[in-house]
Design an enzyme around this catalytic site. Structure first.
Site, PDB file in Angstrom:
ATOM      1  N   GLY A 176      17.968 -25.123  -5.663  1.00 27.69           N
ATOM      2  CA  GLY A 176      17.590 -26.215  -5.096  1.00 27.69           C
ATOM      3  C   GLY A 176      18.979 -27.168  -4.664  1.00 27.69           C
ATOM      4  O   GLY A 176      18.775 -27.730  -3.649  1.00 27.69           O
TER       5      GLY A 176
ATOM      6  N   LYS B 144      13.084  -7.609  -7.986  1.00 25.82           N
ATOM      7  CA  LYS B 144      13.895  -7.238  -6.780  1.00 25.82           C
ATOM      8  C   LYS B 144      13.326  -5.696  -6.180  1.00 25.82           C
ATOM      9  O   LYS B 144      13.352  -5.356  -5.079  1.00 25.82           O
ATOM     10  CB  LYS B 144      15.235  -7.321  -6.994  1.00 25.82           C
TER      11      LYS B 144
ATOM     12  N   THR C  14      11.685 -22.942  -6.632  1.00 28.05           N
ATOM     13  CA  THR C  14      10.983 -23.290  -8.178  1.00 28.05           C
ATOM     14  C   THR C  14      11.541 -21.972  -9.120  1.00 28.05           C
ATOM     15  O   THR C  14      11.848 -20.888  -8.526  1.00 28.05           O
ATOM     16  CB  THR C  14       9.635 -23.374  -8.318  1.00 28.05           C
TER      17      THR C  14
ATOM     18  N   GLY D 239      11.956 -27.460  -6.039  1.00 31.68           N
ATOM     19  CA  GLY D 239      12.462 -26.978  -7.105  1.00 31.68           C
ATOM     20  C   GLY D 239      13.938 -27.575  -6.937  1.00 31.68           C
ATOM     21  O   GLY D 239      14.492 -27.495  -5.808  1.00 31.68           O
ATOM     22  N   PHE D 240      14.716 -28.306  -7.896  1.00 29.24           N
ATOM     23  CA  PHE D 240      15.957 -28.814  -7.734  1.00 29.24           C
ATOM     24  C   PHE D 240      16.908 -28.348  -8.843  1.00 29.24           C
ATOM     25  O   PHE D 240      17.618 -29.270  -9.572  1.00 29.24           O
ATOM     26  CB  PHE D 240      15.877 -30.589  -7.689  1.00 29.24           C
TER      27      PHE D 240
ATOM     28  N   VAL E 181      16.217 -11.297  -3.242  1.00 26.57           N
ATOM     29  CA  VAL E 181      17.058 -10.189  -3.713  1.00 26.57           C
ATOM     30  C   VAL E 181      18.561 -10.242  -3.395  1.00 26.57           C
ATOM     31  O   VAL E 181      19.186 -10.453  -2.221  1.00 26.57           O
ATOM     32  CB  VAL E 181      16.585  -8.912  -3.046  1.00 26.57           C
TER      33      VAL E 181
ATOM     34  N   GLU F 162      18.562 -16.702 -15.040  1.00 25.67           N
ATOM     35  CA  GLU F 162      17.122 -17.434 -14.606  1.00 25.67           C
ATOM     36  C   GLU F 162      16.993 -18.436 -15.527  1.00 25.67           C
ATOM     37  O   GLU F 162      17.684 -18.701 -16.540  1.00 25.67           O
ATOM     38  CB  GLU F 162      16.059 -16.267 -14.820  1.00 25.67           C
TER      39      GLU F 162
ATOM     40  N   GLY G 167      24.119 -17.276  -8.020  1.00 26.24           N
ATOM     41  CA  GLY G 167      24.897 -18.756  -7.555  1.00 26.24           C
ATOM     42  C   GLY G 167      24.392 -19.750  -6.995  1.00 26.24           C
ATOM     43  O   GLY G 167      23.385 -19.187  -5.983  1.00 26.24           O
TER      44      GLY G 167
ATOM     45  N   LYS H 167      11.003 -14.988  -6.823  1.00 25.66           N
ATOM     46  CA  LYS H 167      10.581 -13.555  -6.689  1.00 25.66           C
ATOM     47  C   LYS H 167       9.156 -13.252  -7.446  1.00 25.66           C
ATOM     48  O   LYS H 167       8.729 -12.195  -7.273  1.00 25.66           O
ATOM     49  CB  LYS H 167      11.904 -12.466  -7.777  1.00 25.66           C
TER      50      LYS H 167
END
Ligand code: HSE
Length: 339
Positions: free
Chosen positions: A15, A227, A98, A10-11, A154, A212, A319, A127
């Site tokens: 990532g 969460k 990801t 996942g970038f 979380v 997201e 962030g 999550k």
């Protein structure tokens, strides 16, 4: 010198934050813990860069931003992604970042289970798999004798899971109530302080890289509900899944409602409640100046314990580098116990 060979899966914002955090901290980690971190692969949703000798973390970030795909990394770019990458290189630890998928938990679920089967440790910010299949995934880690850490899932950089488990280990946890989503807190704070519109603030939070991939997950309370489930399972021992949470988001909160609350000395916040009786996410009125009065992307949580009373934590809940900091802390704790 011992080595820890890492795959970053996942970038997106997180990532890239991992790559930056490793680049910034690998010298300190080498000196303080005697382990050399080496990124041997990084993958986005449709390509990757793979090199057993190690990749340059900042070059990965540069390539992703300039070319849009990691396959553009010179001599190391491939069109492989996902599960195939786990077979294409020798590694010790998967850093999984990801996008969260609350329908199927994929690709995080398959990636994590495959890494466990290969005997590899996993650190995640995801999550979906934790909210849908907490017991199954944590049991699989145990069965395979590997480490599985998820502090970043979380509250971003806000310490909560490791803090409660380690620093409050003498206490029983009775409930946790708090603000667990940075995007909605940012939107509500900006609507309150500057009268900005819902649509504009949502767009800003996407530009800041805190929302997201699908921001509906933030504004409809889905992210906070995930969460809630993770805290319920990991800290209160409640065997719950996503469907057990009562969820209401903030998309119906109007500027007028915010103004009315403000006149009476209240703020509207998206509050998550975790207790044996209640798993709930909903907008609630909180007193201005109370511990819930945190603005921007801050998260907070009040942990009610049996011995120590109430303890409140607060920190940046979203962030790129902030979330990556929590993941790197998890990596260091694995290095301390296993290397
Ligand atoms: N979208 C999430 C938030 C990111 O706004 O809190 C951190 O989980």
């Amino acid at each position: 010198m011992k080595e820890c060979r890492i795959i970053i899966m996942g970038f997106g914002a997180v990532g890239q934050g991992i790559a930056r955090a490793i680049s910034l901290k690998k010298a300190m980690i080498k000196q303080d813990y005697g382990v050399e971190l080496k990124v041997v692969a990084a993958a986005d949703s449709s390509s990757s860069a793979i090199c057993q000798e190690g990749l340059d973390e900042m070059m990965l970030v540069h390539i992703k931003n300039s070319e849009g795909r990691l396959s553009a990394y010179r001599d190391c770019g491939t069109n492989m992604s996902g599960l195939d990458v786990l077979d294409a290189v020798e590694y010790d630890l998967l850093m999984e970042a990801t996008p969260t998928n609350i329908e199927t938990a994929e690709p995080a679920l398959s990636l994590t289970l495959k890494a466990f089967e290969q005997g590899k440790d996993v650190v995640t910010s995801n999550k979906g798999h934790l909210a849908l299949k907490f017991s199954e995934v944590t049991q699989a880690a145990e069965d395979n004798g590997v480490e599985f850490k998820y502090e970043a899932s979380v509250g971003g950089a806000m310490p909560i899971i490791n803090f409660t488990r380690d620093t409050l280990s003498s206490c029983g946890i009775e409930s946790i109530v708090g603000i667990l989503n940075g995007t909605t807190n940012y939107i509500l704070s900006r609507m309150t302080s500057e009268g900005s519109s819902y649509d504009i603030t949502l767009k800003e939070s996407q530009e800041l890289g805190i929302a997201e991939t699908n921001p509906t997950q933030d504004v409809e309370g889905i992210d906070a509900a995930c969460k809630t489930v993770i805290l319920a399972n990991s800290l209160l021992g409640i065997d719950a899944t996503y469907d057990d949470v009562e969820v209401e988001g903030i998309s119906n909160i109007t500027s007028q409602a915010i103004e009315l609350a403000k006149k009476d000395g209240y703020l509207i916040k998206l509050i998550a409640e975790v207790s044996p009786k209640n798993l709930k996410v909903a907008p609630r009125l909180v007193k201005m100046g109370s511990s819930y009065d945190v603005s921007g992307t801050l998260n907070m949580a009040t942990i009610k314990t049996d011995l120590a009373g109430e303890i409140t934590v607060m920190g940046l809940g979203a962030g790129s580098l902030e979330t990556a900091s929590a993941m790197l802390t998890d990596v260091i704790s694995i290095l301390k116990t296993k290397y």
